[in-house]
Design a protein around this motif. Structure first.
Motif, PDB file in Angstrom:
ATOM      1  N   ASP A 117      -7.240 119.485 -17.123  1.00 31.09           N
ATOM      2  CA  ASP A 117      -7.589 119.649 -18.533  1.00 31.09           C
ATOM      3  C   ASP A 117      -6.686 118.782 -19.400  1.00 31.09           C
ATOM      4  N   ALA A 118      -7.188 118.410 -20.560  1.00 32.46           N
ATOM      5  CA  ALA A 118      -6.381 117.655 -21.522  1.00 32.46           C
ATOM      6  C   ALA A 118      -5.208 118.521 -21.974  1.00 32.46           C
ATOM      7  N   VAL A 119      -4.080 117.877 -22.186  1.00 31.88           N
ATOM      8  CA  VAL A 119      -2.878 118.561 -22.656  1.00 31.88           C
ATOM      9  C   VAL A 119      -2.990 118.750 -24.158  1.00 31.88           C
ATOM     10  N   ASP A 120      -2.741 119.967 -24.613  1.00 34.58           N
ATOM     11  CA  ASP A 120      -2.777 120.225 -26.045  1.00 34.58           C
ATOM     12  C   ASP A 120      -1.643 121.154 -26.463  1.00 34.58           C
ATOM     13  N   ASP A 121      -1.736 122.439 -26.127  1.00 37.41           N
ATOM     14  CA  ASP A 121      -0.777 123.419 -26.605  1.00 37.41           C
ATOM     15  C   ASP A 121       0.294 123.776 -25.579  1.00 37.41           C
ATOM     16  N   PHE A 122       1.390 124.282 -26.105  1.00 35.31           N
ATOM     17  CA  PHE A 122       2.506 124.866 -25.363  1.00 35.31           C
ATOM     18  C   PHE A 122       2.440 126.355 -25.695  1.00 35.31           C
ATOM     19  N   TYR A 123       2.645 127.237 -24.725  1.00 37.17           N
ATOM     20  CA  TYR A 123       2.366 128.656 -24.927  1.00 37.17           C
ATOM     21  C   TYR A 123       3.580 129.551 -24.720  1.00 37.17           C
ATOM     22  N   VAL A 124       3.618 130.622 -25.516  1.00 36.90           N
ATOM     23  CA  VAL A 124       4.556 131.720 -25.322  1.00 36.90           C
ATOM     24  C   VAL A 124       3.694 132.964 -25.133  1.00 36.90           C
ATOM     25  N   LEU A 125       3.903 133.673 -24.041  1.00 35.04           N
ATOM     26  CA  LEU A 125       3.097 134.861 -23.769  1.00 35.04           C
ATOM     27  C   LEU A 125       3.617 136.035 -24.600  1.00 35.04           C
ATOM     28  N   ALA A 126       2.755 136.574 -25.461  1.00 36.12           N
ATOM     29  CA  ALA A 126       3.111 137.691 -26.324  1.00 36.12           C
ATOM     30  C   ALA A 126       2.755 139.027 -25.669  1.00 36.12           C
ATOM     31  N   GLU A 127       1.642 139.085 -24.967  1.00 32.31           N
ATOM     32  CA  GLU A 127       1.195 140.308 -24.281  1.00 32.31           C
ATOM     33  C   GLU A 127       0.403 139.917 -23.053  1.00 32.31           C
ATOM     34  N   GLY A 128       0.515 140.720 -21.988  1.00 34.12           N
ATOM     35  CA  GLY A 128      -0.285 140.518 -20.793  1.00 34.12           C
ATOM     36  C   GLY A 128       0.482 139.843 -19.674  1.00 34.12           C
ATOM     37  N   MET A 129      -0.262 139.404 -18.655  1.00 36.98           N
ATOM     38  CA  MET A 129       0.311 138.698 -17.506  1.00 36.98           C
ATOM     39  C   MET A 129      -0.572 137.507 -17.169  1.00 36.98           C
ATOM     40  N   VAL A 130       0.067 136.371 -16.925  1.00 42.92           N
ATOM     41  CA  VAL A 130      -0.628 135.126 -16.606  1.00 42.92           C
ATOM     42  C   VAL A 130      -0.142 134.640 -15.242  1.00 42.92           C
TER      43      VAL A 130
ATOM     44  N   ALA B 120       2.375 127.637  -4.665  1.00 41.72           N
ATOM     45  CA  ALA B 120       3.536 127.690  -5.552  1.00 41.72           C
ATOM     46  C   ALA B 120       3.079 128.066  -6.953  1.00 41.72           C
ATOM     47  N   GLY B 121       3.812 128.926  -7.545  1.00 44.24           N
ATOM     48  CA  GLY B 121       3.491 129.348  -8.895  1.00 44.24           C
ATOM     49  C   GLY B 121       4.262 130.600  -9.226  1.00 44.24           C
ATOM     50  N   ASP B 122       3.881 131.235 -10.308  1.00 43.80           N
ATOM     51  CA  ASP B 122       4.633 132.382 -10.759  1.00 43.80           C
ATOM     52  C   ASP B 122       3.745 133.262 -11.616  1.00 43.80           C
ATOM     53  N   ILE B 123       4.200 134.493 -11.789  1.00 39.95           N
ATOM     54  CA  ILE B 123       3.563 135.394 -12.738  1.00 39.95           C
ATOM     55  C   ILE B 123       4.368 135.292 -14.024  1.00 39.95           C
TER      56      ILE B 123
ATOM     57  N   ILE C 230      -1.222 119.716 -14.965  1.00 35.12           N
ATOM     58  CA  ILE C 230      -0.938 119.677 -13.523  1.00 35.12           C
ATOM     59  C   ILE C 230      -0.831 121.092 -12.958  1.00 35.12           C
ATOM     60  N   ALA C 231      -1.343 122.052 -13.715  1.00 38.63           N
ATOM     61  CA  ALA C 231      -1.278 123.446 -13.297  1.00 38.63           C
ATOM     62  C   ALA C 231      -2.469 124.199 -13.872  1.00 38.63           C
ATOM     63  N   THR C 232      -2.614 125.432 -13.407  1.00 39.01           N
ATOM     64  CA  THR C 232      -3.630 126.336 -13.924  1.00 39.01           C
ATOM     65  C   THR C 232      -2.930 127.580 -14.470  1.00 39.01           C
ATOM     66  N   ALA C 233      -3.381 128.058 -15.617  1.00 39.76           N
ATOM     67  CA  ALA C 233      -2.887 129.306 -16.193  1.00 39.76           C
ATOM     68  C   ALA C 233      -4.074 130.251 -16.291  1.00 39.76           C
ATOM     69  N   TYR C 234      -3.988 131.384 -15.580  1.00 39.01           N
ATOM     70  CA  TYR C 234      -5.096 132.323 -15.433  1.00 39.01           C
ATOM     71  C   TYR C 234      -4.648 133.703 -15.895  1.00 39.01           C
ATOM     72  N   CYS C 235      -5.431 134.351 -16.735  1.00 37.04           N
ATOM     73  CA  CYS C 235      -5.082 135.667 -17.263  1.00 37.04           C
ATOM     74  C   CYS C 235      -5.382 136.762 -16.235  1.00 37.04           C
ATOM     75  N   LEU C 236      -4.327 137.404 -15.748  1.00 41.92           N
ATOM     76  CA  LEU C 236      -4.486 138.535 -14.832  1.00 41.92           C
ATOM     77  C   LEU C 236      -4.877 139.797 -15.596  1.00 41.92           C
TER      78      LEU C 236
END
Length: 150
Positions: A50-63, A76-79, A99-105
């Motif tokens: 995907d195109a690079v756009d935003d930088f994220y801070v997780l406020a609620e939930g798990m990714v 390789a990855g992390d919660i 270069i990664a995937t961010a998926y909402c658990l």
């Protein structure tokens, strides 16, 4: 961003270790670049390529954050949990694609900070830029160690 949302974003950023070395004024300047976004459970925030756009801070939930190699995801990855950052590619010059995937658990709320604007702020305020680049170096090193461990 409205004043209330801006204050909420500044509070969330202030609780995130990545931004812990910034002054209140610097936090306000970064928060002004952000917006709150919500994602339902079982959705991707972004995927490899995907195109690079935003930088994220997780406020609620798990990714679930998973690094990739080419178009392949690795184990390789992390919660990512509340107060942690992800989607750092906009802060690394010369990377136009994820270069990664961010998926909402779970259902998630994030502060999405426009990457180009944050990079510009980091150049404009060298103390802020230096502080965030030091944190980014630690983050990238830990991600590379996790990637190498497979």
């Amino acid at each position: 961003m409205s004043g209330v949302v801006n204050l909420q974003a500044a509070t969330l950023l202030g609780q995130a270790r990545f931004f812990s070395s910034l002054s209140k004024q610097q936090l306000k300047r970064v928060a002004a670049l952000g917006r709150l976004r919500s994602f339902p459970q079982d959705t991707r925030i972004y995927a490899i390529g995907d195109a690079v756009d935003d930088f994220y801070v997780l406020a609620e939930g798990m990714v679930r954050f998973t690094l990739g190699l080419g178009k392949r995801e690795t184990s390789a990855g992390d919660i990512i949990r509340r107060g942690e950052v992800f989607g750092w590619a906009p802060l690394v010059e010369g990377h136009a694609r994820r270069i990664a995937t961010a998926y909402c658990l779970t259902a998630c709320e994030v502060v999405a900070i426009e990457g180009r604007a944050l990079s510009g702020l980091m150049e404009e305020d060298s103390a802020l830029g230096y502080a965030l680049l030091k944190k980014l170096a630690v983050l990238l090193t830990s991600e590379l160690v996790a990637f190498a461990a497979g």
